[in-house]
Motif scaffolding. Structure first.
Motif, short mmCIF file in Angstrom:
data_model
loop_
_atom_site.label_atom_id
_atom_site.label_comp_id
_atom_site.label_asym_id
_atom_site.label_seq_id
_atom_site.Cartn_x
_atom_site.Cartn_y
_atom_site.Cartn_z
N LEU A 1 -53.29 82.61 -68.15
CA LEU A 1 -52.97 82.69 -69.57
C LEU A 1 -52.24 81.42 -70.00
O LEU A 1 -51.43 80.88 -69.25
CB LEU A 1 -52.11 83.91 -69.87
N SER A 2 -52.52 80.98 -71.24
CA SER A 2 -51.80 79.84 -71.80
C SER A 2 -51.56 80.10 -73.27
O SER A 2 -52.29 80.87 -73.91
CB SER A 2 -52.60 78.55 -71.61
N ALA A 3 -50.54 79.45 -73.81
CA ALA A 3 -50.21 79.61 -75.22
C ALA A 3 -50.33 78.26 -75.90
O ALA A 3 -49.88 77.24 -75.37
CB ALA A 3 -48.80 80.16 -75.38
N GLY A 4 -50.97 78.25 -77.08
CA GLY A 4 -51.02 77.03 -77.87
C GLY A 4 -49.62 76.71 -78.38
O GLY A 4 -48.64 77.40 -78.09
N GLU A 5 -49.54 75.67 -79.17
CA GLU A 5 -48.24 75.29 -79.72
C GLU A 5 -47.67 76.43 -80.56
O GLU A 5 -48.39 77.20 -81.17
CB GLU A 5 -48.38 74.03 -80.57
N ASN A 6 -46.35 76.55 -80.56
CA ASN A 6 -45.62 77.48 -81.42
C ASN A 6 -45.68 78.92 -80.96
O ASN A 6 -45.62 79.85 -81.76
CB ASN A 6 -46.13 77.37 -82.87
N GLY A 7 -45.79 79.14 -79.63
CA GLY A 7 -45.75 80.49 -79.10
C GLY A 7 -45.69 80.49 -77.58
O GLY A 7 -45.81 79.44 -76.93
N THR A 8 -45.51 81.67 -76.99
CA THR A 8 -45.43 81.80 -75.53
C THR A 8 -46.19 83.04 -75.10
O THR A 8 -46.54 83.90 -75.91
CB THR A 8 -43.96 81.93 -75.07
N ILE A 9 -46.47 83.14 -73.78
CA ILE A 9 -47.07 84.33 -73.19
C ILE A 9 -45.95 85.30 -72.82
O ILE A 9 -45.01 84.93 -72.11
CB ILE A 9 -47.91 83.98 -71.96
N LYS A 10 -46.08 86.54 -73.27
CA LYS A 10 -45.07 87.55 -72.99
C LYS A 10 -45.37 88.28 -71.68
O LYS A 10 -44.49 88.51 -70.86
CB LYS A 10 -44.98 88.55 -74.15
N SER A 11 -46.65 88.66 -71.46
CA SER A 11 -47.00 89.40 -70.25
C SER A 11 -48.51 89.37 -70.04
O SER A 11 -49.27 89.05 -70.95
CB SER A 11 -46.54 90.87 -70.37
N GLY A 12 -48.92 89.69 -68.77
CA GLY A 12 -50.34 89.88 -68.48
C GLY A 12 -50.91 88.97 -67.43
O GLY A 12 -51.95 89.29 -66.84
N GLU A 13 -50.29 87.81 -67.14
CA GLU A 13 -50.87 86.88 -66.16
C GLU A 13 -50.69 87.44 -64.75
O GLU A 13 -49.71 88.11 -64.44
CB GLU A 13 -50.20 85.52 -66.30
N GLY A 14 -51.70 87.18 -63.88
CA GLY A 14 -51.58 87.64 -62.50
C GLY A 14 -52.93 87.82 -61.84
O GLY A 14 -53.95 87.30 -62.31
N ILE A 15 -52.96 88.54 -60.71
CA ILE A 15 -54.17 88.79 -59.93
C ILE A 15 -54.63 90.22 -60.21
O ILE A 15 -53.84 91.16 -60.15
CB ILE A 15 -53.92 88.61 -58.42
N TYR A 16 -55.94 90.40 -60.50
CA TYR A 16 -56.51 91.71 -60.82
C TYR A 16 -57.73 91.97 -59.95
O TYR A 16 -58.49 91.05 -59.63
CB TYR A 16 -56.93 91.79 -62.29
N VAL A 17 -57.94 93.23 -59.61
CA VAL A 17 -59.16 93.66 -58.93
C VAL A 17 -60.28 93.72 -59.95
O VAL A 17 -60.07 94.14 -61.09
CB VAL A 17 -58.96 95.05 -58.27
N VAL A 18 -61.49 93.30 -59.55
CA VAL A 18 -62.65 93.32 -60.45
C VAL A 18 -62.87 94.73 -60.99
O VAL A 18 -62.73 95.71 -60.28
CB VAL A 18 -63.91 92.81 -59.72
#
Length: 519
Positions: free
Chosen positions: A3-20
């Motif tokens: 996950l990445s955030a453009g200018e003027n914001g941040t990532i709050k949650s959700g990035e990581g490793i997931y099972v298909v």
């Protein structure tokens, strides 16, 4: 999940490793004076405007959160110098409802609000709108008096009306037909039908030019259209002649149906043709033209364009394409109730209402199982991709046997060809039937069926070694005469003289032979 955030914001949650095939939820947080706009994939394509956003993980995924300023410049001014605008403020937060009011100078009135390109927005005063970005709103003013010019075609005159009228006032105009003629309709300067009423009352909002038309005696066809306009038809018609009427929907609407003066349904055709027998009133009905279309994919595949919902105009054409996971294929498209729509891929359809379209997937490979009676399988057994061609071949045990046919698991005849070619669309089980020369035509006596035995005598079918088997007796042309489960050694069977095929099946064990009955 990257996950990445453009200018003027941040990532709050959700990035990581997931099972298909598991569910992921991602959420972004905007900086002060900004708001969340959407999520985009690595190609910059918009995939959702929801925050948080929940989806099924199918592969390694990179998505970006995008943000926009929350304060926008809103320019509101008078396009003509005949009035002023209230209030004077020109900066607003995103999502704010703004109310602007036009104050006309003496002798003038607000004609309309328009955008920077001059396209009409509204004629409400005050006018309310929600700020979604930078915008320009212009007020147009017009004089309070307008000219109503009237003209009469051949075979009639203007009786009353016309002249200079105040803006917003109601005026009445009337035409008089010459002897032997009657009034047909009023048209505008472009020739478009306006009304079949005479006298005709309307509210003056601009300079207006109207023509009165007349025709020889007949029956009046009156056409009414709300949220649309009359393109052609209406007026006077001779008895038993065909009338054709057509309407055009206003922007944002579509034609639905015609009804008579009492509201009874007439037709959904546009144009609509009918025979005139008397004075007739016909009303055109329209409906709002935007509909929600939701595109979804079941397990084992995805949509090439992505899933989600969007608004479409009535009669818009949409093309969707499904991409199956490895080892699967698109089976069909269905609606929200599971009813089949199409097996085409891509699939193109026309929007007529709110709808949901699902892509359904199925296993892409099928098993072909082959057996032989008095012979052996030479080729064709194995797994096949959907809709590919298989060739089944069999050879006799010895020279005393000849090939008769292929039958399916139920004993139904499939083909007398050997080898036999067919398209694989499901799991298949077939048996090659070989018959020993000189065997089977044993009249009412016994006949061999592998290790089991059976014979027919005095309207009774006698069975040995077939307990628990499902036994069927068919005519030589495939018509079934009997079918039963062999629980007893004898089964009543009043069979006429002729040639029959006896099938006995239990699981994968199967016996087939020919029986000749002579009376």
């Amino acid at each position: 999940m990257i996950l990445s955030a453009g200018e003027n914001g941040t990532i709050k949650s959700g990035e990581g490793i997931y099972v298909v095939n598991t569910e992921a939820t991602v959420e972004a947080r905007e900086n002060y004076d900004y708001h969340f706009v959407n999520w985009t994939n690595a190609k910059g394509e918009i995939i959702s405007s929801s925050n948080p956003y929940t989806f099924i993980v199918k592969s390694e995924t990179a998505i970006q959160a995008n943000f926009a300023p929350s304060i926008y410049q809103v320019n509101v001014f008078a396009a003509t110098y005949n009035g002023t605008i209230l209030p004077k403020k020109n900066e607003y937060a995103y999502g704010t409802e703004v109310e602007v009011e036009a104050v006309a100078d003496s002798g003038y009135h607000l004609a309309k609000w328009a955008n920077a390109q001059g396209d009409s927005l509204s004629d409400d005063n005050p006018y309310r709108f929600v700020v979604k970005g930078p915008m320009t709103v212009q007020a147009y003013f017009a004089g309070n008096s307008h000219s109503v010019r009237l003209s009469a075609g051949e075979n009639g005159t203007i009786k009353s009306g016309g002249g200079i009228c105040p803006y917003g006032s109601e005026t009445t105009i009337e035409a008089a037909a010459d002897t032997g003629y009657h009034f047909a309709k009023w048209t505008n300067a472009k020739g478009d039908s306006v009304s079949a009423n005479n006298p005709y009352r309307f509210v003056v909002k601009e300079d207006t030019e109207l023509w009165a038309h007349f025709t020889i005696g007949g029956y009046q066809v009156s056409v009414i259209a709300e949220n649309g306009r009359i393109k052609s038809g209406g007026g006077m018609y001779a008895y038993n002649t065909e009338a054709e009427i057509e309407v055009v929907a206003d922007p944002g609407y579509h034609f639905v149906k015609w009804t008579d003066g009492k509201g009874g349904n007439l037709s959904v055709d546009n144009p609509y043709r009918f025979v005139v027998k008397s004075d007739t009133t016909v009303q055109a009905h329209f409906a709002a033209g935007k509909y929600l279309v939701i595109l979804s994919a079941s397990n084992n595949g995805k949509l090439k364009s992505g899933t989600g919902g969007a608004m479409y105009m009535f009669d818009d054409e949409i093309t969707v394409e499904a991409v199956a996971d490895s080892g699967y294929r698109l089976a069909k498209w269905t609606d929200a109730n599971g009813d089949s729509l199409s097996a085409d891929n891509p699939y193109t359809f026309v929007v007529k209402s709110d709808m949901q379209v699902w892509a359904r997937f199925a296993v892409g490979r099928y098993r072909v199982s082959l057996f032989a009676q008095n012979g052996r399988i030479k080729s064709g057994e194995g797994e096949y991709a959907y809709n590919t061609e298989a060739e089944a071949g069999a050879v006799a045990d010895d020279d005393s046997c000849r090939f008769v046919k292929w039958v399916n698991a139920a004993g139904d005849s499939l083909s007398a060809a050997n080898p036999y070619r067919f398209a694989v669309k499901e799991d298949v089980e077939m048996t090659a039937i070989f018959e020993k020369e000189g065997k089977g035509d044993t009249g009412n006596g016994t006949f061999p069926v592998g290790e089991a035995r059976a014979y027919y005598a005095e309207d009774v079918l006698h069975l040995a070694g077939l307990e628990g088997f499902v036994v069927s007796v068919n005519t030589i042309d495939g018509r079934q005469i009997l079918q039963f489960k062999a629980d007893d050694a004898e089964h009543p069977a009043a069979l006429p003289a002729g040639i029959y095929i006896l099938n006995a099946a239990s699981g994968k064990e199967r016996y087939i032979t020919k029986l000749v009955i002579r009376k």
